[in-house]
Design a protein around this motif. Structure first.
Motif, PDB file in Angstrom:
ATOM      1  N   UNK A 217       0.843  -1.272   0.085  1.00 13.70           N
ATOM      2  CA  UNK A 217      -0.031   0.022  -0.009  1.00 13.70           C
ATOM      3  C   UNK A 217       0.864   1.355   0.022  1.00 13.70           C
ATOM      4  N   UNK A 218       2.127   1.265   0.124  1.00 16.90           N
ATOM      5  CA  UNK A 218       3.107   2.375   0.108  1.00 16.90           C
ATOM      6  C   UNK A 218       3.324   2.891  -1.312  1.00 16.90           C
ATOM      7  N   UNK A 219       3.058   1.619  -2.317  1.00 19.10           N
ATOM      8  CA  UNK A 219       3.084   2.274  -3.659  1.00 19.10           C
ATOM      9  C   UNK A 219       2.103   3.074  -3.970  1.00 19.10           C
ATOM     10  N   UNK A 220       2.364   4.156  -4.796  1.00 23.35           N
ATOM     11  CA  UNK A 220       1.413   5.160  -5.101  1.00 23.35           C
ATOM     12  C   UNK A 220       0.149   4.524  -6.032  1.00 23.35           C
ATOM     13  N   UNK A 221       0.415   3.720  -6.545  1.00 27.03           N
ATOM     14  CA  UNK A 221      -0.654   3.093  -7.508  1.00 27.03           C
ATOM     15  C   UNK A 221      -1.584   2.094  -6.775  1.00 27.03           C
ATOM     16  N   UNK A 222      -1.296   1.893  -5.478  1.00 22.64           N
ATOM     17  CA  UNK A 222      -2.091   0.732  -4.726  1.00 22.64           C
ATOM     18  C   UNK A 222      -3.033   1.543  -3.767  1.00 22.64           C
ATOM     19  N   UNK A 223      -4.354   1.334  -3.793  1.00 25.00           N
ATOM     20  CA  UNK A 223      -5.130   1.781  -2.793  1.00 25.00           C
ATOM     21  C   UNK A 223      -5.332   1.106  -1.698  1.00 25.00           C
ATOM     22  N   UNK A 224      -5.390  -0.271  -1.975  1.00 22.28           N
ATOM     23  CA  UNK A 224      -5.756  -1.027  -0.859  1.00 22.28           C
ATOM     24  C   UNK A 224      -5.208  -2.443  -1.279  1.00 22.28           C
ATOM     25  N   UNK A 225      -4.477  -3.414  -0.217  1.00 25.50           N
ATOM     26  CA  UNK A 225      -3.978  -4.688  -0.589  1.00 25.50           C
ATOM     27  C   UNK A 225      -4.556  -5.566   0.547  1.00 25.50           C
ATOM     28  N   UNK A 226      -4.943  -6.984   0.173  1.00 27.57           N
ATOM     29  CA  UNK A 226      -5.114  -7.814   1.106  1.00 27.57           C
ATOM     30  C   UNK A 226      -4.260  -9.009   0.853  1.00 27.57           C
ATOM     31  N   UNK A 227      -3.893  -9.879   1.650  1.00 23.13           N
ATOM     32  CA  UNK A 227      -3.005 -10.875   1.582  1.00 23.13           C
ATOM     33  C   UNK A 227      -3.373 -11.974   2.401  1.00 23.13           C
ATOM     34  N   UNK A 228      -3.207 -13.252   1.917  1.00 20.78           N
ATOM     35  CA  UNK A 228      -3.473 -14.510   2.415  1.00 20.78           C
ATOM     36  C   UNK A 228      -2.641 -15.656   1.889  1.00 20.78           C
ATOM     37  N   UNK A 229      -2.873 -16.810   2.773  1.00 21.97           N
ATOM     38  CA  UNK A 229      -2.024 -18.103   2.075  1.00 21.97           C
ATOM     39  C   UNK A 229      -2.862 -18.732   1.191  1.00 21.97           C
ATOM     40  N   UNK A 230      -2.427 -19.178  -0.056  1.00 23.22           N
ATOM     41  CA  UNK A 230      -3.487 -19.768  -0.784  1.00 23.22           C
ATOM     42  C   UNK A 230      -2.140 -20.803  -1.475  1.00 23.22           C
ATOM     43  N   UNK A 231      -2.638 -22.162  -1.363  1.00 27.75           N
ATOM     44  CA  UNK A 231      -1.834 -23.363  -2.191  1.00 27.75           C
ATOM     45  C   UNK A 231      -0.390 -23.092  -1.747  1.00 27.75           C
ATOM     46  N   UNK A 232      -0.153 -22.901  -0.549  1.00 29.70           N
ATOM     47  CA  UNK A 232       1.295 -22.852  -0.244  1.00 29.70           C
ATOM     48  C   UNK A 232       2.122 -21.591  -0.291  1.00 29.70           C
ATOM     49  N   UNK A 233       1.384 -20.675  -0.823  1.00 26.32           N
ATOM     50  CA  UNK A 233       1.922 -19.324  -1.109  1.00 26.32           C
ATOM     51  C   UNK A 233       1.239 -18.138  -0.674  1.00 26.32           C
ATOM     52  N   UNK A 234       2.073 -16.797  -0.540  1.00 27.68           N
ATOM     53  CA  UNK A 234       1.481 -15.683  -0.278  1.00 27.68           C
ATOM     54  C   UNK A 234       0.699 -15.057  -1.512  1.00 27.68           C
ATOM     55  N   UNK A 235      -0.780 -14.732  -1.343  1.00 33.13           N
ATOM     56  CA  UNK A 235      -1.560 -14.339  -2.617  1.00 33.13           C
ATOM     57  C   UNK A 235      -1.810 -12.969  -1.962  1.00 33.13           C
ATOM     58  N   UNK A 236      -1.894 -11.938  -3.182  1.00 31.95           N
ATOM     59  CA  UNK A 236      -1.941 -10.538  -2.584  1.00 31.95           C
ATOM     60  C   UNK A 236      -3.229 -10.250  -3.652  1.00 31.95           C
ATOM     61  N   UNK A 237      -4.209  -9.575  -3.086  1.00 29.71           N
ATOM     62  CA  UNK A 237      -5.605  -8.910  -3.767  1.00 29.71           C
ATOM     63  C   UNK A 237      -5.103  -7.449  -3.545  1.00 29.71           C
ATOM     64  N   UNK A 238      -5.082  -6.801  -4.809  1.00 30.36           N
ATOM     65  CA  UNK A 238      -4.714  -5.274  -4.684  1.00 30.36           C
ATOM     66  C   UNK A 238      -5.842  -4.526  -5.526  1.00 30.36           C
ATOM     67  N   UNK A 239      -6.452  -3.285  -5.138  1.00 30.97           N
ATOM     68  CA  UNK A 239      -7.249  -2.437  -5.657  1.00 30.97           C
ATOM     69  C   UNK A 239      -6.267  -1.185  -6.024  1.00 30.97           C
ATOM     70  N   UNK A 240      -6.025  -0.879  -7.075  1.00 26.82           N
ATOM     71  CA  UNK A 240      -5.428   0.460  -7.541  1.00 26.82           C
ATOM     72  C   UNK A 240      -6.135   1.502  -7.717  1.00 26.82           C
ATOM     73  N   UNK A 241      -5.205   2.731  -7.480  1.00 22.71           N
ATOM     74  CA  UNK A 241      -5.935   3.957  -7.307  1.00 22.71           C
ATOM     75  C   UNK A 241      -6.804   4.541  -8.815  1.00 22.71           C
ATOM     76  N   UNK A 242      -6.518   3.447  -9.758  1.00 26.13           N
ATOM     77  CA  UNK A 242      -7.241   3.808 -10.851  1.00 26.13           C
ATOM     78  C   UNK A 242      -8.693   2.979 -10.983  1.00 26.13           C
ATOM     79  N   UNK A 243      -8.834   2.227  -9.850  1.00 30.60           N
ATOM     80  CA  UNK A 243     -10.180   1.524  -9.646  1.00 30.60           C
ATOM     81  C   UNK A 243     -10.077   0.115 -10.201  1.00 30.60           C
ATOM     82  N   UNK A 244      -9.081  -0.228 -10.694  1.00 26.35           N
ATOM     83  CA  UNK A 244      -8.804  -1.941 -11.377  1.00 26.35           C
ATOM     84  C   UNK A 244      -8.471  -2.621  -9.725  1.00 26.35           C
ATOM     85  N   UNK A 245      -8.339  -3.989 -10.148  1.00 24.44           N
ATOM     86  CA  UNK A 245      -8.120  -4.901  -8.889  1.00 24.44           C
ATOM     87  C   UNK A 245      -7.451  -6.120  -9.841  1.00 24.44           C
ATOM     88  N   UNK A 246      -6.577  -6.632  -8.754  1.00 26.88           N
ATOM     89  CA  UNK A 246      -5.765  -7.939  -9.372  1.00 26.88           C
ATOM     90  C   UNK A 246      -5.623  -8.662  -8.165  1.00 26.88           C
TER      91      UNK A 246
END
Length: 201
Positions: free
Chosen positions: A172-201
């Motif tokens: 979230x310290x990155x200027x293009x990231x509005x919100x980030x949520x992380x979790x463990x999935x399939x033995x790895x860290x997964x991140x769900x990110x909402x960008x300041x442009x309204x998109x998500x990944x």
């Protein structure tokens, strides 16, 4: 890694006892070890580094409900409510540890030491401390302890403690990231990110 060793039939027939620690020990893995090897005893060793690695132990038998057992010698374990009161069997609360193996605190981190290493109200020694594990647990009627997970967002992955909130903060310290949520999935860290442009990944 233990599951893979069992699946690949790499546990020698001469191995009669296995001690496992680092992550919660699933009943399915205990059952698999007993069914696929000549191992006679599987021990679950629980404990944080702040209490010299192992604090409790349990002999895990096939088909039994998961338990981390009872404290090892010279160690105390208490399950307390938010007011520091002992909880009865079946009621979940935070697991606190004390005894001879307890660390003095964190190097050069007095605030964190004061937060996590608290006075032991169950000891007559005024210098005795308890470590707040941040783990949720409850007693069984027989006095053994069941580990129920974390009270915070810390996870263990391949034996390492990971604070998901710290990862989210960096993202979230990155200027293009509005919100980030992380979790463990399939033995790895997964991140769900909402960008300041309204998109998500």
């Amino acid at each position: 890694a233990t599951s893979e060793l069992v699946d690949a039939k790499l546990v020698p027939n001469g191995v009669k006892e296995i001690n496992l620690a680092g992550e919660a020990l699933a009943t399915s893995l205990v059952d698999k070890i007993h069914a696929a090897t000549k191992v006679e005893k599987v021990y679950d060793l629980y404990g944080p580094s702040e209490d010299t690695t192992y604090s409790t132990f349990a002999l895990r038998k096939p088909g039994q409900t998961a338990t981390i057992g009872r404290p090892i010698s010279n160690t105390q374990a208490y399950i307390l409510d938010p007011n520091g009161k002992l909880l009865p069997p079946g009621v979940s609360g935070e697991l606190y540890l004390g005894g001879a193996g307890l660390a003095r605190g964190y190097l050069n981190r007095p605030e964190l030491t004061a937060e996590k290493f608290v006075p032991n109200p169950f000891s007559s020694d005024p210098s005795a401390r308890l470590y707040r594990t941040g783990d949720l647990a409850r007693y069984f009627e027989n006095g053994e302890i069941q580990f129920l997970g974390r009270l915070d967002h810390q996870v263990k992955l391949r034996g390492y403690r990971i604070e998901l909130g710290e990862i989210e903060s960096v993202l979230e310290s990155h200027p293009a990231v509005e919100k980030a949520i992380t979790c463990v999935r399939d033995g790895r860290i997964a991140a769900y990110i909402t960008t300041t442009q309204g998109g998500s990944t």
